[in-house]
Design a protein around this motif. Structure first.
Motif, PDB file in Angstrom:
ATOM      1  N   ASP A  31       0.775  -1.268  -0.055  1.00 52.99           N
ATOM      2  CA  ASP A  31       0.150  -0.044   0.126  1.00 52.99           C
ATOM      3  C   ASP A  31       0.879   1.029  -0.052  1.00 52.99           C
ATOM      4  OD1 ASP A  31      -2.375  -1.457   0.173  1.00 52.99           O
ATOM      5  OD2 ASP A  31      -2.170  -1.672   2.173  1.00 52.99           O
ATOM      6  N   PHE A  32       0.372   2.272  -0.564  1.00 52.09           N
ATOM      7  CA  PHE A  32       0.907   3.321  -0.690  1.00 52.09           C
ATOM      8  C   PHE A  32       0.068   4.565  -0.693  1.00 52.09           C
ATOM      9  CE2 PHE A  32       2.678   7.070  -3.417  1.00 52.09           C
ATOM     10  CZ  PHE A  32       3.891   7.370  -2.782  1.00 52.09           C
ATOM     11  N   ILE A  46       2.046   0.212  -4.698  1.00 54.64           N
ATOM     12  CA  ILE A  46       3.234  -0.111  -5.297  1.00 54.64           C
ATOM     13  C   ILE A  46       3.274  -1.252  -5.612  1.00 54.64           C
ATOM     14  CG2 ILE A  46       5.645   0.253  -4.960  1.00 54.64           C
ATOM     15  CD1 ILE A  46       5.258   2.497  -2.974  1.00 54.64           C
ATOM     16  N   THR A  47       3.818  -1.501  -7.006  1.00 56.92           N
ATOM     17  CA  THR A  47       3.785  -2.710  -7.462  1.00 56.92           C
ATOM     18  C   THR A  47       5.158  -3.176  -8.008  1.00 56.92           C
ATOM     19  OG1 THR A  47       2.882  -2.318  -9.667  1.00 56.92           O
ATOM     20  CG2 THR A  47       1.251  -3.276  -8.075  1.00 56.92           C
ATOM     21  N   GLY A  48       5.607  -4.211  -8.119  1.00 58.93           N
ATOM     22  CA  GLY A  48       6.943  -4.360  -8.871  1.00 58.93           C
ATOM     23  C   GLY A  48       7.436  -5.780  -8.945  1.00 58.93           C
ATOM     24  N   ARG A  49       8.692  -5.963  -9.378  1.00 59.37           N
ATOM     25  CA  ARG A  49       9.232  -7.134  -9.741  1.00 59.37           C
ATOM     26  C   ARG A  49      10.520  -7.135  -9.300  1.00 59.37           C
ATOM     27  NH1 ARG A  49       5.970  -9.922 -13.877  1.00 59.37           N
ATOM     28  NH2 ARG A  49       4.449  -8.389 -14.554  1.00 59.37           N
ATOM     29  N   ASP A  76       5.915   5.944   6.986  1.00 58.52           N
ATOM     30  CA  ASP A  76       4.734   7.007   7.275  1.00 58.52           C
ATOM     31  C   ASP A  76       4.058   6.956   5.845  1.00 58.52           C
ATOM     32  OD1 ASP A  76       7.094   8.190   5.826  1.00 58.52           O
ATOM     33  OD2 ASP A  76       6.377  10.428   6.446  1.00 58.52           O
ATOM     34  N   MET A  77       4.558   6.604   4.779  1.00 57.42           N
ATOM     35  CA  MET A  77       3.904   6.586   3.574  1.00 57.42           C
ATOM     36  C   MET A  77       3.600   5.394   2.654  1.00 57.42           C
ATOM     37  SD  MET A  77       5.945  10.008   1.683  1.00 57.42           S
ATOM     38  CE  MET A  77       6.982   8.936   0.835  1.00 57.42           C
ATOM     39  N   ASP A 122       3.192  -1.428   5.771  1.00 58.22           N
ATOM     40  CA  ASP A 122       4.279  -2.600   6.194  1.00 58.22           C
ATOM     41  C   ASP A 122       4.051  -3.962   5.508  1.00 58.22           C
ATOM     42  OD1 ASP A 122       6.439  -3.485   7.952  1.00 58.22           O
ATOM     43  OD2 ASP A 122       5.063  -4.091   9.541  1.00 58.22           O
ATOM     44  N   GLU A 123       2.879  -4.296   5.249  1.00 52.91           N
ATOM     45  CA  GLU A 123       2.556  -5.619   4.715  1.00 52.91           C
ATOM     46  C   GLU A 123       2.929  -5.671   3.145  1.00 52.91           C
ATOM     47  OE1 GLU A 123      -0.996  -8.531   5.160  1.00 52.91           O
ATOM     48  OE2 GLU A 123      -1.392  -7.440   3.316  1.00 52.91           O
ATOM     49  N   VAL A 124       3.713  -6.525   2.561  1.00 60.25           N
ATOM     50  CA  VAL A 124       3.990  -6.672   1.406  1.00 60.25           C
ATOM     51  C   VAL A 124       3.406  -7.894   0.937  1.00 60.25           C
ATOM     52  CG1 VAL A 124       6.043  -7.012  -0.337  1.00 60.25           C
ATOM     53  CG2 VAL A 124       6.285  -5.629   1.574  1.00 60.25           C
TER      54      VAL A 124
END
Length: 189
Positions: free
Chosen positions: A39-40, A45-48, A171-172, A175-177
């Protein structure tokens, strides 16, 4: 793609090779992805992160014999927008310069209904924690029931980045990925 339940494989006694119960598989890095999201604020935010190497040994008759070892190239990590990619590899999150690889080594594989739970040691930033990923296996459409030479494995799980000391921009950024891995694997040999 046709779903192939691990429990079904065990129940009907299928194994990729009649001579050996445990079979080595190669991961096709070009057809596999290790993706994440977090979360952002109200967005994501997504990525590889690119695969560096993988050692997979699967035994469909006895899941306790399965082993998975994977290394990812942290320096090659990508994110959904440029600032996030730079921050992700920086010292406050993955610290790619000091810790260029992320690793996972299984410690147990257990049936979980029509899927399997793969528990293992995940190392990020030099910190190792136990995590569990849920795995589902699929065969290509048109393959026969006993053809286990080419498979797709989908793994999913969640980690808290603070557990690994990756606390930058808390703060932005959440924590969970959430992790989603799609791995194309082929029986070796």
């Amino acid at each position: 793609m046709r779903r192939l339940a691990i429990a079904t494989l065990i129940a009907i006694g299928l194994a990729p090779c009649a001579q050996a119960a445990t079979v080595a598989y190669r991961m096709d890095a070009s057809a596999s992805t290790v993706a994440f999201e977090t979360d952002f604020g109200p967005d994501l935010i997504t990525g590889r992160i690119p695969l560096e190497r993988a050692d997979l040994r699967l035994d469909f008759d006895n899941l306790a014999n399965c082993t998975v070892q994977v290394a990812l190239n942290v320096a090659g990590a990508q994110a959904s927008f440029p600032f996030a990619a730079q921050a992700l590899k920086g010292p406050k999150v993955l610290a790619a310069r000091d810790h260029p690889r992320m690793t996972f080594e299984s410690t147990s594989v257990r049936r979980a209904g029509t899927a399997a739970d793969i528990t293992g040691k995940l190392t990020i930033r030099g910190v190792t924690r136990t995590v569990t990923l849920r795995a589902q296996i699929f065969r290509p459409n048109g393959s026969t029931a006993d053809d286990l030479a080419h498979l797709t494995v989908k793994l999913s799980g969640r980690v808290r980045r603070s557990d690994f000391g990756a606390t930058g921009w808390s703060d932005m950024v959440g924590d969970e990925v959430r992790i989603l891995i799609t791995a194309r694997i082929d029986a070796a040999g």
